[in-house]
Design a protein around this motif. Structure first.
Motif, PDB file in Angstrom:
ATOM      1  N   GLU A 243       1.267  -0.965   0.347  1.00 44.52           N
ATOM      2  CA  GLU A 243       0.099  -0.041   0.302  1.00 44.52           C
ATOM      3  C   GLU A 243       0.517   0.705  -0.042  1.00 44.52           C
ATOM      4  OE1 GLU A 243      -3.982   1.417   2.283  1.00 44.52           O
ATOM      5  OE2 GLU A 243      -2.839   0.814   3.878  1.00 44.52           O
ATOM      6  N   PHE A 244       0.041   2.167  -1.235  1.00 48.16           N
ATOM      7  CA  PHE A 244       1.309   2.939  -0.989  1.00 48.16           C
ATOM      8  C   PHE A 244       0.303   4.525  -0.178  1.00 48.16           C
ATOM      9  CE2 PHE A 244       3.467   0.754  -4.933  1.00 48.16           C
ATOM     10  CZ  PHE A 244       4.691   1.491  -4.153  1.00 48.16           C
ATOM     11  N   LEU A 245       0.583   5.917  -0.855  1.00 42.64           N
ATOM     12  CA  LEU A 245      -0.485   6.544  -0.129  1.00 42.64           C
ATOM     13  C   LEU A 245       0.239   8.057  -1.246  1.00 42.64           C
ATOM     14  CD1 LEU A 245       1.099   7.377   3.643  1.00 42.64           C
ATOM     15  CD2 LEU A 245      -0.780   6.271   3.100  1.00 42.64           C
TER      16      LEU A 245
ATOM     17  N   GLN B 207       0.995 -11.551  -8.182  1.00 43.95           N
ATOM     18  CA  GLN B 207       1.216 -11.936  -6.523  1.00 43.95           C
ATOM     19  C   GLN B 207       1.731 -13.532  -7.294  1.00 43.95           C
ATOM     20  OE1 GLN B 207      -1.832 -12.464  -3.431  1.00 43.95           O
ATOM     21  NE2 GLN B 207      -0.600 -11.407  -2.717  1.00 43.95           N
ATOM     22  N   ARG B 208       0.990 -14.382  -8.022  1.00 36.39           N
ATOM     23  CA  ARG B 208       1.036 -15.524  -8.206  1.00 36.39           C
ATOM     24  C   ARG B 208       2.342 -15.829  -9.366  1.00 36.39           C
ATOM     25  NH1 ARG B 208      -0.876 -20.511 -10.176  1.00 36.39           N
ATOM     26  NH2 ARG B 208      -2.818 -19.827  -8.616  1.00 36.39           N
ATOM     27  N   LEU B 209       2.895 -14.532  -9.919  1.00 35.69           N
ATOM     28  CA  LEU B 209       3.825 -15.204 -10.781  1.00 35.69           C
ATOM     29  C   LEU B 209       5.188 -14.562  -9.538  1.00 35.69           C
ATOM     30  CD1 LEU B 209       2.505 -13.183 -14.219  1.00 35.69           C
ATOM     31  CD2 LEU B 209       2.952 -15.706 -13.712  1.00 35.69           C
ATOM     32  N   CYS B 210       5.157 -13.140  -9.363  1.00 36.64           N
ATOM     33  CA  CYS B 210       6.020 -13.012  -8.537  1.00 36.64           C
ATOM     34  C   CYS B 210       6.413 -12.685  -6.836  1.00 36.64           C
ATOM     35  CB  CYS B 210       6.304 -11.284  -8.777  1.00 36.64           C
ATOM     36  SG  CYS B 210       6.523 -11.183 -10.765  1.00 36.64           S
ATOM     37  N   GLY B 211       5.380 -13.305  -6.065  1.00 37.36           N
ATOM     38  CA  GLY B 211       5.377 -13.094  -4.496  1.00 37.36           C
ATOM     39  C   GLY B 211       4.312 -12.574  -4.071  1.00 37.36           C
ATOM     40  N   ASP B 212       4.508 -12.392  -2.595  1.00 35.94           N
ATOM     41  CA  ASP B 212       4.049 -11.283  -2.190  1.00 35.94           C
ATOM     42  C   ASP B 212       4.929  -9.171  -2.485  1.00 35.94           C
ATOM     43  OD1 ASP B 212       2.295 -12.949  -1.060  1.00 35.94           O
ATOM     44  OD2 ASP B 212       3.440 -13.297   0.615  1.00 35.94           O
ATOM     45  N   LEU B 213       3.580  -8.710  -2.556  1.00 33.94           N
ATOM     46  CA  LEU B 213       4.037  -7.526  -2.979  1.00 33.94           C
ATOM     47  C   LEU B 213       5.831  -7.164  -1.850  1.00 33.94           C
ATOM     48  CD1 LEU B 213       0.988  -5.347  -4.023  1.00 33.94           C
ATOM     49  CD2 LEU B 213       3.050  -6.299  -5.567  1.00 33.94           C
ATOM     50  N   ARG B 214       6.397  -6.083  -2.412  1.00 30.09           N
ATOM     51  CA  ARG B 214       7.488  -6.016  -1.548  1.00 30.09           C
ATOM     52  C   ARG B 214       7.293  -5.346  -0.802  1.00 30.09           C
ATOM     53  NH1 ARG B 214      13.394  -5.452  -4.765  1.00 30.09           N
ATOM     54  NH2 ARG B 214      13.586  -4.692  -2.596  1.00 30.09           N
ATOM     55  N   GLN B 215       7.771  -5.605   0.740  1.00 31.31           N
ATOM     56  CA  GLN B 215       8.066  -3.965   1.600  1.00 31.31           C
ATOM     57  C   GLN B 215       8.925  -3.038   1.458  1.00 31.31           C
ATOM     58  OE1 GLN B 215       7.316  -4.942   5.494  1.00 31.31           O
ATOM     59  NE2 GLN B 215       6.619  -3.190   6.385  1.00 31.31           N
TER      60      GLN B 215
ATOM     61  N   GLY C 176      15.014  -8.891 -13.013  1.00 35.26           N
ATOM     62  CA  GLY C 176      13.305  -9.191 -12.393  1.00 35.26           C
ATOM     63  C   GLY C 176      13.051 -10.422 -13.370  1.00 35.26           C
ATOM     64  N   HIS C 177      11.744 -10.777 -13.241  1.00 31.66           N
ATOM     65  CA  HIS C 177      11.105 -11.345 -13.819  1.00 31.66           C
ATOM     66  C   HIS C 177      10.852 -10.962 -15.220  1.00 31.66           C
ATOM     67  CE1 HIS C 177      10.947 -13.958 -10.126  1.00 31.66           C
ATOM     68  NE2 HIS C 177      10.105 -13.198  -9.429  1.00 31.66           N
ATOM     69  N   PRO C 178      10.646 -11.704 -15.768  1.00 30.81           N
ATOM     70  CA  PRO C 178       9.816 -11.403 -17.605  1.00 30.81           C
ATOM     71  C   PRO C 178       8.944 -11.013 -17.750  1.00 30.81           C
ATOM     72  CG  PRO C 178       9.745 -13.378 -17.871  1.00 30.81           C
ATOM     73  CD  PRO C 178      10.176 -13.300 -16.350  1.00 30.81           C
ATOM     74  N   ILE C 179       7.986  -9.997 -16.897  1.00 32.66           N
ATOM     75  CA  ILE C 179       6.499  -8.851 -16.342  1.00 32.66           C
ATOM     76  C   ILE C 179       7.007  -7.914 -16.313  1.00 32.66           C
ATOM     77  CG2 ILE C 179       5.694 -11.202 -16.464  1.00 32.66           C
ATOM     78  CD1 ILE C 179       5.552 -10.853 -13.798  1.00 32.66           C
ATOM     79  N   MET C 180       6.518  -7.160 -15.903  1.00 31.67           N
ATOM     80  CA  MET C 180       6.144  -5.418 -16.141  1.00 31.67           C
ATOM     81  C   MET C 180       6.083  -5.677 -14.617  1.00 31.67           C
ATOM     82  SD  MET C 180       7.254  -3.271 -18.537  1.00 31.67           S
ATOM     83  CE  MET C 180       7.223  -1.635 -17.746  1.00 31.67           C
ATOM     84  N   PRO C 181       7.274  -5.443 -13.492  1.00 29.45           N
ATOM     85  CA  PRO C 181       6.960  -5.252 -12.339  1.00 29.45           C
ATOM     86  C   PRO C 181       5.836  -4.733 -12.106  1.00 29.45           C
ATOM     87  CG  PRO C 181       9.133  -4.452 -13.073  1.00 29.45           C
ATOM     88  CD  PRO C 181       8.742  -5.114 -13.964  1.00 29.45           C
ATOM     89  N   ILE C 182       5.334  -4.713 -10.744  1.00 29.78           N
ATOM     90  CA  ILE C 182       4.173  -4.204  -9.899  1.00 29.78           C
ATOM     91  C   ILE C 182       4.788  -3.628  -8.973  1.00 29.78           C
ATOM     92  CG2 ILE C 182       2.856  -6.062  -8.878  1.00 29.78           C
ATOM     93  CD1 ILE C 182       1.027  -3.602  -9.713  1.00 29.78           C
ATOM     94  N   LEU C 183       4.659  -2.320  -7.929  1.00 36.95           N
ATOM     95  CA  LEU C 183       5.286  -2.341  -7.026  1.00 36.95           C
ATOM     96  C   LEU C 183       4.357  -2.353  -5.728  1.00 36.95           C
ATOM     97  CD1 LEU C 183       7.745   0.552  -8.389  1.00 36.95           C
ATOM     98  CD2 LEU C 183       8.463  -1.567  -7.670  1.00 36.95           C
ATOM     99  N   GLY C 184       3.038  -1.411  -6.297  1.00 33.97           N
ATOM    100  CA  GLY C 184       1.904  -1.657  -5.440  1.00 33.97           C
ATOM    101  C   GLY C 184       0.462  -1.221  -5.463  1.00 33.97           C
TER     102      GLY C 184
END
Length: 401
Positions: free
Chosen positions: A21-23, A105-113, A126-134
């Motif tokens: 979660e971001f603000l 989440q399935r592809l890369c695991g839980d979101l990083r803190q 990283g993985h061969p997908i566009m990475p999501i941060l949150g």
């Protein structure tokens, strides 16, 4: 408002610890990058074959997503502002955003803190997908309000900004092969310079194909079917013939993707892949008919994409190339996935397709073999990478005679 709350409840269920979660105050929007409709993401999907009605993606009103470049400031010491990508999901596509979160989440695991560290990480590792941060819940932008006046908070997703560009842009801007430059090129015969330029271009096309199938295999091994593979959902960092060693190919736009309990293809090194011809039927339960259909559809969509890439990349100067819609009609509705008939069609138009046919004919028709197997959709992407002659060392390092 109830719809938004139910959406956020689903997000909370996916990220119980709220590590992703971001603000809203963490960001400053810098630039509007574009507006996206979900139909754009699924533009390459085949429309024929052995499929159930459910394989067609849902039609959503355009636009559904607004994309921005923004500056993220963590507020912590020694962590300067970093550019990220924000995607604002309009009211009719918020559940698509939740699906994107679930798939990532399935592809890369839980979101990083450690969000800032993830935002500045080396993109090549990283993985061969566009990475999501949150994600964040925030009021709609002025752009969104102009489309939908609903003032209630909406869901935004935060992505790592990697400077990747969609394949659609490559198809519009790819130029003819560039002849070698430098001191060594000064002493080359004209025909040798042309051959070297063609070799560099063919190596690039082979690398793009390899990268796309590697990314698709990565998803299928983890039980994810993309279900929206198109030229807008495949991104690259370069399409320069001289930068093939730095080429990265990644998948994006997983809002229409489906997640299954079992892998859609064997993991790398699993002997069951070879013993079953790469079909990975044993990995799918009797109830997973839809999973098999969606995997086949992903492979067929990859066939369409690569055909257009090869036509554009290997085409001669002034050649007119079919777009994806025309290719789709020709390969599925006219020739019913018969590669022999498609090749004959191309041979009858030498002005436009001689370069494409020449590329596909190399190494005893390795390109046609790859296209044929992708269109059939029976052989897993990872198995194609291991067994198809197109990806053998002699094929991927083309020598033009």
């Amino acid at each position: 408002m109830q719809s938004v709350m139910s959406t956020m409840e689903m997000v909370d269920a996916l990220d119980e610890e709220k590590t992703g979660e971001f603000l809203p105050q963490d960001f400053q929007i810098v630039k509007l990058l574009g507006r996206v409709g979900m139909q754009d993401a699924a533009a390459s999907q085949p429309t024929s074959g052995d499929a159930s009605p459910s394989r067609s993606p849902p039609a959503l009103e355009q636009p559904n997503i607004i994309v921005y470049a923004a500056r993220y400031n963590s507020g912590l010491p020694y962590q300067g502002p970093v550019t990220v990508q924000l995607r604002e999901y309009l009211k009719n596509s918020r559940r698509v955003a939740v699906n994107e979160l679930m798939v990532q989440q399935r592809l890369c695991g839980d979101l990083r803190q450690e969000k800032w560290q993830a935002a500045v990480a080396d993109r090549s590792k990283g993985h061969p997908i566009m990475p999501i941060l949150g994600y964040l819940e925030a009021p709609p932008s002025d752009e969104a309000l102009a489309i939908n006046p609903d003032p209630s908070d909406t869901l935004w997703l935060v992505y790592k900004f990697e400077g990747m560009r969609p394949m659609s842009l490559m198809l519009q801007s790819m130029e003819l092969p560039e002849e070698p430059t430098g001191i060594g090129a000064m002493f080359m015969r004209r025909e040798d310079a042309i051959a070297a330029a063609l070799q560099a271009r063919y190596n690039l096309l082979a690398a793009i194909a390899r990268g796309l199938l590697q990314a698709l295999s990565f998803c299928h091994q983890r039980g994810v079917a993309h279900c929206g593979l198109g030229c807008g959902s495949v991104v690259l960092n370069t399409w320069s013939d001289k930068e093939v060693d730095q080429l990265l190919v990644k998948l994006d736009n997983f809002g229409l993707a489906r997640v299954y309990k079992h892998p859609l293809e064997p993991p790398l090194g699993d002997s069951s892949s070879s013993s079953s011809g790469g079909s990975s039927t044993a990995l799918l339960n009797s109830d997973d008919t839809d999973a098999g259909i969606q995997r086949q559809q992903d492979l067929q969509a990859a066939a369409l994409l690569l055909t257009e890439v090869f036509m554009v990349g290997a085409g001669a100067s002034g050649a007119e190339v079919m777009d994806l819609a025309a290719l789709k009609r020709l390969l599925f509705d006219v020739f019913h996935e018969d590669i022999g008939l498609f090749k004959e069609y191309c041979l009858q138009d030498e002005d436009n397709y001689s370069g494409f046919v020449g590329f596909m004919d190399m190494h005893r028709g390795a390109g046609w073999e790859l296209l044929d197997k992708l269109l059939k959709g029976e052989t897993a992407a990872g198995e194609l990478l291991r067994t198809c002659r197109f990806f053998s060392p002699v094929s991927s390092d083309v020598v033009v005679e």
